[in-house]
Design a protein around this motif. Sequence first.
Motif, PDB file in Angstrom:
ATOM      1  N   LEU A 265       0.820  -1.213   0.000  1.00 50.59           N
ATOM      2  CA  LEU A 265       0.000   0.000   0.000  1.00 50.59           C
ATOM      3  C   LEU A 265       0.852   1.260   0.000  1.00 50.59           C
ATOM      4  N   PHE A 266       1.870   1.289   0.836  1.00 48.28           N
ATOM      5  CA  PHE A 266       2.664   2.509   0.949  1.00 48.28           C
ATOM      6  C   PHE A 266       3.500   2.776  -0.297  1.00 48.28           C
ATOM      7  N   ARG A 267       3.797   1.735  -1.046  1.00 49.21           N
ATOM      8  CA  ARG A 267       4.529   1.941  -2.289  1.00 49.21           C
ATOM      9  C   ARG A 267       3.620   2.424  -3.408  1.00 49.21           C
ATOM     10  N   SER A 268       2.385   1.938  -3.435  1.00 53.04           N
ATOM     11  CA  SER A 268       1.475   2.276  -4.529  1.00 53.04           C
ATOM     12  C   SER A 268       0.748   3.598  -4.309  1.00 53.04           C
ATOM     13  N   GLU A 269       0.536   3.982  -3.047  1.00 56.69           N
ATOM     14  CA  GLU A 269      -0.255   5.180  -2.751  1.00 56.69           C
ATOM     15  C   GLU A 269       0.561   6.465  -2.871  1.00 56.69           C
ATOM     16  N   PHE A 270       1.880   6.384  -2.735  1.00 55.27           N
ATOM     17  CA  PHE A 270       2.704   7.585  -2.714  1.00 55.27           C
ATOM     18  C   PHE A 270       3.738   7.556  -3.835  1.00 55.27           C
ATOM     19  N   ASP A 271       3.882   8.701  -4.521  1.00 56.32           N
ATOM     20  CA  ASP A 271       4.887   8.828  -5.569  1.00 56.32           C
ATOM     21  C   ASP A 271       6.238   9.165  -4.950  1.00 56.32           C
ATOM     22  N   SER A 272       7.254   9.189  -5.795  1.00 58.85           N
ATOM     23  CA  SER A 272       8.605   9.473  -5.301  1.00 58.85           C
ATOM     24  C   SER A 272       8.715  10.881  -4.718  1.00 58.85           C
ATOM     25  N   GLY A 273       7.862  11.821  -5.167  1.00 56.81           N
ATOM     26  CA  GLY A 273       7.905  13.182  -4.652  1.00 56.81           C
ATOM     27  C   GLY A 273       7.095  13.384  -3.392  1.00 56.81           C
ATOM     28  N   GLU A 274       6.512  12.306  -2.866  1.00 48.73           N
ATOM     29  CA  GLU A 274       5.671  12.422  -1.668  1.00 48.73           C
ATOM     30  C   GLU A 274       6.267  11.650  -0.497  1.00 48.73           C
ATOM     31  N   MET A 275       7.571  11.669  -0.392  1.00 45.87           N
ATOM     32  CA  MET A 275       8.242  10.906   0.660  1.00 45.87           C
ATOM     33  C   MET A 275       7.900  11.433   2.054  1.00 45.87           C
ATOM     34  N   PHE A 276       7.753  12.758   2.175  1.00 49.20           N
ATOM     35  CA  PHE A 276       7.424  13.332   3.477  1.00 49.20           C
ATOM     36  C   PHE A 276       6.039  12.892   3.928  1.00 49.20           C
ATOM     37  N   SER A 277       5.079  12.907   3.013  1.00 48.25           N
ATOM     38  CA  SER A 277       3.713  12.469   3.342  1.00 48.25           C
ATOM     39  C   SER A 277       3.695  10.991   3.700  1.00 48.25           C
ATOM     40  N   ARG A 278       4.479  10.196   2.984  1.00 49.91           N
ATOM     41  CA  ARG A 278       4.534   8.769   3.282  1.00 49.91           C
ATOM     42  C   ARG A 278       5.139   8.525   4.651  1.00 49.91           C
ATOM     43  N   ALA A 279       6.186   9.275   4.990  1.00 51.99           N
ATOM     44  CA  ALA A 279       6.817   9.112   6.299  1.00 51.99           C
ATOM     45  C   ALA A 279       5.840   9.453   7.420  1.00 51.99           C
ATOM     46  N   LYS A 280       5.043  10.500   7.231  1.00 51.61           N
ATOM     47  CA  LYS A 280       4.070  10.876   8.252  1.00 51.61           C
ATOM     48  C   LYS A 280       3.017   9.789   8.435  1.00 51.61           C
ATOM     49  N   GLN A 281       2.572   9.208   7.323  1.00 51.29           N
ATOM     50  CA  GLN A 281       1.584   8.127   7.405  1.00 51.29           C
ATOM     51  C   GLN A 281       2.175   6.894   8.078  1.00 51.29           C
ATOM     52  N   LEU A 282       3.431   6.593   7.773  1.00 50.49           N
ATOM     53  CA  LEU A 282       4.096   5.452   8.408  1.00 50.49           C
ATOM     54  C   LEU A 282       4.241   5.656   9.905  1.00 50.49           C
ATOM     55  N   GLN A 283       4.580   6.877  10.307  1.00 49.56           N
ATOM     56  CA  GLN A 283       4.697   7.174  11.731  1.00 49.56           C
ATOM     57  C   GLN A 283       3.355   7.026  12.434  1.00 49.56           C
ATOM     58  N   ARG A 284       2.339   7.541  11.812  1.00 48.46           N
ATOM     59  CA  ARG A 284       0.998   7.426  12.393  1.00 48.46           C
ATOM     60  C   ARG A 284       0.563   5.972  12.487  1.00 48.46           C
ATOM     61  N   PHE A 285       0.841   5.217  11.427  1.00 42.41           N
ATOM     62  CA  PHE A 285       0.429   3.815  11.391  1.00 42.41           C
ATOM     63  C   PHE A 285       1.207   2.984  12.403  1.00 42.41           C
ATOM     64  N   GLY A 286       2.525   3.180  12.453  1.00 45.31           N
ATOM     65  CA  GLY A 286       3.337   2.449  13.416  1.00 45.31           C
ATOM     66  C   GLY A 286       2.936   2.762  14.846  1.00 45.31           C
ATOM     67  N   GLY A 287       2.657   4.028  15.129  1.00 42.31           N
ATOM     68  CA  GLY A 287       2.221   4.408  16.464  1.00 42.31           C
ATOM     69  C   GLY A 287       0.897   3.774  16.839  1.00 42.31           C
ATOM     70  N   ARG A 288      -0.012   3.691  15.870  1.00 37.19           N
ATOM     71  CA  ARG A 288      -1.321   3.079  16.130  1.00 37.19           C
ATOM     72  C   ARG A 288      -1.183   1.585  16.423  1.00 37.19           C
ATOM     73  N   LEU A 289      -0.344   0.895  15.680  1.00 34.62           N
ATOM     74  CA  LEU A 289      -0.143  -0.536  15.918  1.00 34.62           C
ATOM     75  C   LEU A 289       0.495  -0.786  17.283  1.00 34.62           C
ATOM     76  N   HIS A 290       1.455   0.045  17.649  1.00 34.47           N
ATOM     77  CA  HIS A 290       2.092  -0.100  18.960  1.00 34.47           C
ATOM     78  C   HIS A 290       1.082   0.142  20.078  1.00 34.47           C
ATOM     79  N   ALA A 291       0.228   1.127  19.913  1.00 33.49           N
ATOM     80  CA  ALA A 291      -0.770   1.419  20.941  1.00 33.49           C
ATOM     81  C   ALA A 291      -1.712   0.236  21.141  1.00 33.49           C
ATOM     82  N   LEU A 292      -2.163  -0.378  20.052  1.00 33.45           N
ATOM     83  CA  LEU A 292      -3.046  -1.536  20.152  1.00 33.45           C
ATOM     84  C   LEU A 292      -2.331  -2.710  20.807  1.00 33.45           C
ATOM     85  N   SER A 293      -1.079  -2.918  20.427  1.00 30.93           N
ATOM     86  CA  SER A 293      -0.322  -4.048  20.956  1.00 30.93           C
ATOM     87  C   SER A 293      -0.083  -3.924  22.453  1.00 30.93           C
ATOM     88  N   LEU A 294       0.353  -2.747  22.891  1.00 33.41           N
ATOM     89  CA  LEU A 294       0.689  -2.559  24.301  1.00 33.41           C
ATOM     90  C   LEU A 294      -0.553  -2.498  25.181  1.00 33.41           C
TER      91      LEU A 294
END
Length: 344
Positions: free
Chosen positions: A213-242
């Motif tokens: 998903l993260f490769r197909s949804e974001f172009d090469s010029g949208e690396m900052f937006s992808r990083a923000k989404q990854l941070q949000r997603f990783g944080g959400r998964l950690h919150a559910l796990s803990l």
Amino acid sequence: MDDLEINPRILSAVKKARLRTFTSILHLSASDLERHTGLSSSDIKLLLTAVSKEVYKKSRLTALDLYQGSCPTTAHLLKLRTGCDILDEFLGGGILSQGITEVAGESAAGKTQFCMQLCLTAQLPEDSGGLNGGAVYICTEDAFPSKRLQQLITVFNKRQGPIMANKLAVGDHIFVEHVSEMDQLWYCIDQRLPLLIAKGLVKLIVIDSLAALFRSEFDSGEMFSRAKQLQRFGGRLHALSLKHNIAVVCVNQVTANMRPSSAPGTSNMIPALGLTWSNFVNTRLMLKRTNYQLAPSRGKENNTETVNEQYMVAVRSMEIVFAPHLPNRLTYYVVDADGVKGLR
């Protein structure tokens, strides 16, 4: 916030500034709080004192509490067995029940097979190496291999025996979700998944795969937006796990290493999604195919041992790239009709 023993005037100013949690207050300096709320420095001191006292009322855990097991159930760190004693020994008992475990590797390395096997063992009782709960399997690429899962269920039930197999009914507790867009993934994580967790039906989350998903949804010029989404997603998964003591396993693709090292044994392939995602991963397993093959069965014809080349299986490797409790090391395994099996 409503339980704070503080002047209602101060509490009203805090709410008006949209500071609704203790975390949002403590993350700001005194001067920032004055600017946001319009309160005086003396009022801010009273606010910080009241919040600090309330925070310290929350239960705290020590290392001794965790070691002795005298802590809440959600704090118990369990280990999910893989379904193979050799791989369990290699992984120090199995997959950790808290945090994110990444299973990275090239195509046909056995990533999906490994994850489906975890979905079955997760339903075993805790004293048998399971998590005593079902699994959610989120597919983002190919269709879910339901026929293969049925084969693994048949093998799993034979190992457990008819009484335990009927009691577990493992096929009824694997919830499969297909998503093809980021919006669908967020809806699944934020809306559908909490409903299953609230009912106590889920103890394992598998996402296969994250990079699709993260490769197909974001172009090469949208690396900052992808990083923000990854941070949000990783944080959400950690919150559910803990919060719920749920194991999270994320399948990841690999990409070419553009900075190959001259050190011996260094791979020319690295997990996708870069450093942003790596910072959220607790344990990283790298799966690879090797050039070796193994004959799973041998027969005897005319007193001569023969091997049927049609049934030769590829030998694969599993490497612990990093983990909080294990050293970097390597083992080998095969995937046959019975599932993923380690080799000695």
